[in-house]
Design a protein around this motif. Structure first.
Motif, PDB file in Angstrom:
ATOM      1  N   GLY A  24      44.592 131.080  18.603  1.00  0.00           N
ATOM      2  CA  GLY A  24      43.184 131.343  17.969  1.00  0.00           C
ATOM      3  C   GLY A  24      42.390 131.200  19.584  1.00  0.00           C
ATOM      4  N   VAL A  25      42.282 130.256  20.550  1.00  0.00           N
ATOM      5  CA  VAL A  25      41.171 130.243  21.910  1.00  0.00           C
ATOM      6  C   VAL A  25      41.854 130.839  22.576  1.00  0.00           C
ATOM      7  CG1 VAL A  25      41.213 127.912  23.724  1.00  0.00           C
ATOM      8  CG2 VAL A  25      41.537 127.445  21.529  1.00  0.00           C
ATOM      9  N   LEU A  26      43.574 131.692  23.223  1.00  0.00           N
ATOM     10  CA  LEU A  26      43.802 132.309  23.637  1.00  0.00           C
ATOM     11  C   LEU A  26      42.632 133.964  23.875  1.00  0.00           C
ATOM     12  CD1 LEU A  26      47.261 131.022  24.766  1.00  0.00           C
ATOM     13  CD2 LEU A  26      45.567 130.832  26.094  1.00  0.00           C
ATOM     14  N   LEU A  27      43.442 133.548  22.568  1.00  0.00           N
ATOM     15  CA  LEU A  27      42.762 135.400  22.064  1.00  0.00           C
ATOM     16  C   LEU A  27      40.675 135.100  22.181  1.00  0.00           C
ATOM     17  CD1 LEU A  27      42.918 138.414  20.732  1.00  0.00           C
ATOM     18  CD2 LEU A  27      42.697 137.570  18.724  1.00  0.00           C
ATOM     19  N   ILE A  28      40.340 134.112  22.057  1.00  0.00           N
ATOM     20  CA  ILE A  28      39.083 134.483  22.201  1.00  0.00           C
ATOM     21  C   ILE A  28      37.877 134.399  24.010  1.00  0.00           C
ATOM     22  CG2 ILE A  28      36.607 132.502  22.582  1.00  0.00           C
ATOM     23  CD1 ILE A  28      38.081 131.291  19.564  1.00  0.00           C
ATOM     24  N   LEU A  29      39.384 133.596  24.862  1.00  0.00           N
ATOM     25  CA  LEU A  29      39.217 133.266  25.789  1.00  0.00           C
ATOM     26  C   LEU A  29      39.660 134.728  26.355  1.00  0.00           C
ATOM     27  CD1 LEU A  29      40.539 129.751  27.118  1.00  0.00           C
ATOM     28  CD2 LEU A  29      38.102 131.044  26.541  1.00  0.00           C
ATOM     29  N   LEU A  30      40.570 135.569  25.610  1.00  0.00           N
ATOM     30  CA  LEU A  30      40.760 136.588  26.739  1.00  0.00           C
ATOM     31  C   LEU A  30      40.079 138.340  26.391  1.00  0.00           C
ATOM     32  CD1 LEU A  30      43.469 138.872  27.772  1.00  0.00           C
ATOM     33  CD2 LEU A  30      43.578 139.096  25.357  1.00  0.00           C
ATOM     34  N   VAL A  31      39.154 137.818  24.733  1.00  0.00           N
ATOM     35  CA  VAL A  31      38.027 138.696  24.990  1.00  0.00           C
ATOM     36  C   VAL A  31      37.181 138.035  25.928  1.00  0.00           C
ATOM     37  CG1 VAL A  31      36.293 139.574  23.268  1.00  0.00           C
ATOM     38  CG2 VAL A  31      38.886 139.929  22.489  1.00  0.00           C
ATOM     39  N   VAL A  79      29.228 126.462  16.069  1.00  0.00           N
ATOM     40  CA  VAL A  79      28.877 126.460  17.482  1.00  0.00           C
ATOM     41  C   VAL A  79      28.596 127.985  18.265  1.00  0.00           C
ATOM     42  CG1 VAL A  79      27.020 126.288  19.354  1.00  0.00           C
ATOM     43  CG2 VAL A  79      27.165 125.290  17.885  1.00  0.00           C
ATOM     44  N   ALA A  80      30.133 128.415  18.442  1.00  0.00           N
ATOM     45  CA  ALA A  80      30.695 129.415  18.973  1.00  0.00           C
ATOM     46  C   ALA A  80      30.726 130.531  18.287  1.00  0.00           C
ATOM     47  CB  ALA A  80      32.048 129.159  19.690  1.00  0.00           C
ATOM     48  N   THR A  81      30.692 130.055  17.174  1.00  0.00           N
ATOM     49  CA  THR A  81      31.268 131.238  16.168  1.00  0.00           C
ATOM     50  C   THR A  81      29.533 131.977  15.606  1.00  0.00           C
ATOM     51  OG1 THR A  81      32.772 129.668  14.543  1.00  0.00           O
ATOM     52  CG2 THR A  81      31.771 132.022  13.069  1.00  0.00           C
ATOM     53  N   LEU A  82      28.606 130.249  15.307  1.00  0.00           N
ATOM     54  CA  LEU A  82      27.725 131.557  15.627  1.00  0.00           C
ATOM     55  C   LEU A  82      27.004 132.786  16.676  1.00  0.00           C
ATOM     56  CD1 LEU A  82      25.220 127.959  13.851  1.00  0.00           C
ATOM     57  CD2 LEU A  82      25.627 130.858  13.179  1.00  0.00           C
ATOM     58  N   ALA A  83      27.752 131.874  18.109  1.00  0.00           N
ATOM     59  CA  ALA A  83      26.910 132.446  19.266  1.00  0.00           C
ATOM     60  C   ALA A  83      27.782 134.402  19.330  1.00  0.00           C
ATOM     61  CB  ALA A  83      27.502 131.809  20.693  1.00  0.00           C
ATOM     62  N   ALA A  84      29.001 133.951  18.685  1.00  0.00           N
ATOM     63  CA  ALA A  84      29.416 135.609  18.650  1.00  0.00           C
ATOM     64  C   ALA A  84      28.846 136.427  17.692  1.00  0.00           C
ATOM     65  CB  ALA A  84      31.390 135.241  17.835  1.00  0.00           C
ATOM     66  N   LEU A 102      38.231 136.987  15.392  1.00  0.00           N
ATOM     67  CA  LEU A 102      39.885 136.970  14.743  1.00  0.00           C
ATOM     68  C   LEU A 102      40.217 135.167  15.501  1.00  0.00           C
ATOM     69  CD1 LEU A 102      42.563 138.016  12.811  1.00  0.00           C
ATOM     70  CD2 LEU A 102      43.341 138.861  15.102  1.00  0.00           C
ATOM     71  N   GLY A 103      40.196 135.613  16.951  1.00  0.00           N
ATOM     72  CA  GLY A 103      40.715 134.356  17.251  1.00  0.00           C
ATOM     73  C   GLY A 103      40.298 133.091  16.745  1.00  0.00           C
ATOM     74  N   LEU A 104      39.189 133.228  16.682  1.00  0.00           N
ATOM     75  CA  LEU A 104      37.503 132.660  16.288  1.00  0.00           C
ATOM     76  C   LEU A 104      38.624 131.983  15.180  1.00  0.00           C
ATOM     77  CD1 LEU A 104      34.046 133.088  16.973  1.00  0.00           C
ATOM     78  CD2 LEU A 104      35.607 130.921  17.671  1.00  0.00           C
ATOM     79  N   LEU A 105      38.948 132.876  13.293  1.00  0.00           N
ATOM     80  CA  LEU A 105      39.203 132.313  12.171  1.00  0.00           C
ATOM     81  C   LEU A 105      40.291 131.441  12.525  1.00  0.00           C
ATOM     82  CD1 LEU A 105      38.187 135.553  10.294  1.00  0.00           C
ATOM     83  CD2 LEU A 105      37.668 133.133  10.284  1.00  0.00           C
ATOM     84  N   VAL A 106      41.293 131.700  13.474  1.00  0.00           N
ATOM     85  CA  VAL A 106      42.512 131.222  13.932  1.00  0.00           C
ATOM     86  C   VAL A 106      42.493 130.061  13.963  1.00  0.00           C
ATOM     87  CG1 VAL A 106      44.791 131.292  14.579  1.00  0.00           C
ATOM     88  CG2 VAL A 106      43.983 133.433  14.386  1.00  0.00           C
ATOM     89  N   ALA A 107      41.202 129.703  15.003  1.00  0.00           N
ATOM     90  CA  ALA A 107      41.517 128.608  15.535  1.00  0.00           C
ATOM     91  C   ALA A 107      40.597 127.431  14.643  1.00  0.00           C
ATOM     92  CB  ALA A 107      40.197 128.718  16.609  1.00  0.00           C
ATOM     93  N   TRP A 108      39.406 128.010  13.773  1.00  0.00           N
ATOM     94  CA  TRP A 108      39.331 127.361  12.507  1.00  0.00           C
ATOM     95  C   TRP A 108      40.154 127.408  11.796  1.00  0.00           C
ATOM     96  CZ3 TRP A 108      34.906 124.841  11.540  1.00  0.00           C
ATOM     97  CH2 TRP A 108      33.562 125.818  12.050  1.00  0.00           C
TER      98      TRP A 108
END
Length: 184
Positions: A24-31, A79-84, A102-108
């Motif tokens: 999930g983190v990798l997907l977030i950073l990729l986006v 906080v990252a979810t709120l920022a998104a 989706l990246g956030l949900l996988v990490a969550w």
């Protein structure tokens, strides 16, 4: 439902194992990387920074200070979810915003599973469908190659192996072994 916090003193007993938190983190950073604009001063630095701090809490704090690490991961992901949800991400369209969420949900999913001991959707998918396959993969007894395909001359098979090899059985065995190395 709520026992001790966190539910696991160290996630899966191996914090540097292949957790789906890292996927999930990798997907977030990729986006964040793909939609970084050098001319825009605000950029996705907030979400990228919060995500990297959550990795710090997960990987380097949780094993030594479980409660602090677990709270850190949950707060930083929150906080990252709120920022998104900020309007900044609306200008890029539905696909980038969906990929970010989706990246956030996988990490969550992984963070909640390890912190609170909840059975989350991806853990249920692993337990029900993937783990039974990797723990006991089906491999046919007779192994053969398809017609017209042979082994190179320099390939030597172990003693007792019967030729011809079955490519389907070989793939089934290797995929099972590979999936066994990737616990969700």
């Amino acid at each position: 439902m709520f026992g001790s916090f966190p539910s696991e003193a160290e996630p899966d007993g191996a914090v540097f194992g292949p957790h789906h938190f890292y996927l999930g983190v990798l997907l977030i950073l990729l986006v964040c990387w793909v939609f970084y604009d050098a001319d825009d001063e605000t950029g996705p630095w907030g979400i990228a920074g919060l995500t990297l701090l959550s990795v710090f809490s997960f990987a380097l704090t949780w094993p030594y200070y479980p409660a602090v690490g677990a709270v850190g991961v949950l707060v930083l992901l929150g906080v990252a979810t709120l920022a998104a949800m900020r309007p900044r991400w609306w200008r890029y369209g539905v696909v980038p915003q969906s990929a970010l969420l989706l990246g956030l949900l996988v990490a969550w999913d992984d963070a909640l599973s390890h912190a609170l001991g909840w059975r989350t959707p991806l853990d249920s998918l692993w337990a029900r469908y993937l783990y039974p396959y990797v723990s006991d993969p089906y491999v046919p007894e007779e192994v053969r190659l398809p017609d017209g395909i042979g082994l190179p001359a320099e390939v030597r098979l172990p003693e007792g192996a019967r030729l011809p090899l079955d490519l389907k059985a070989l793939v089934a065995e290797q995929v099972g072994g590979a999936l066994a190395m990737v616990p969700l």
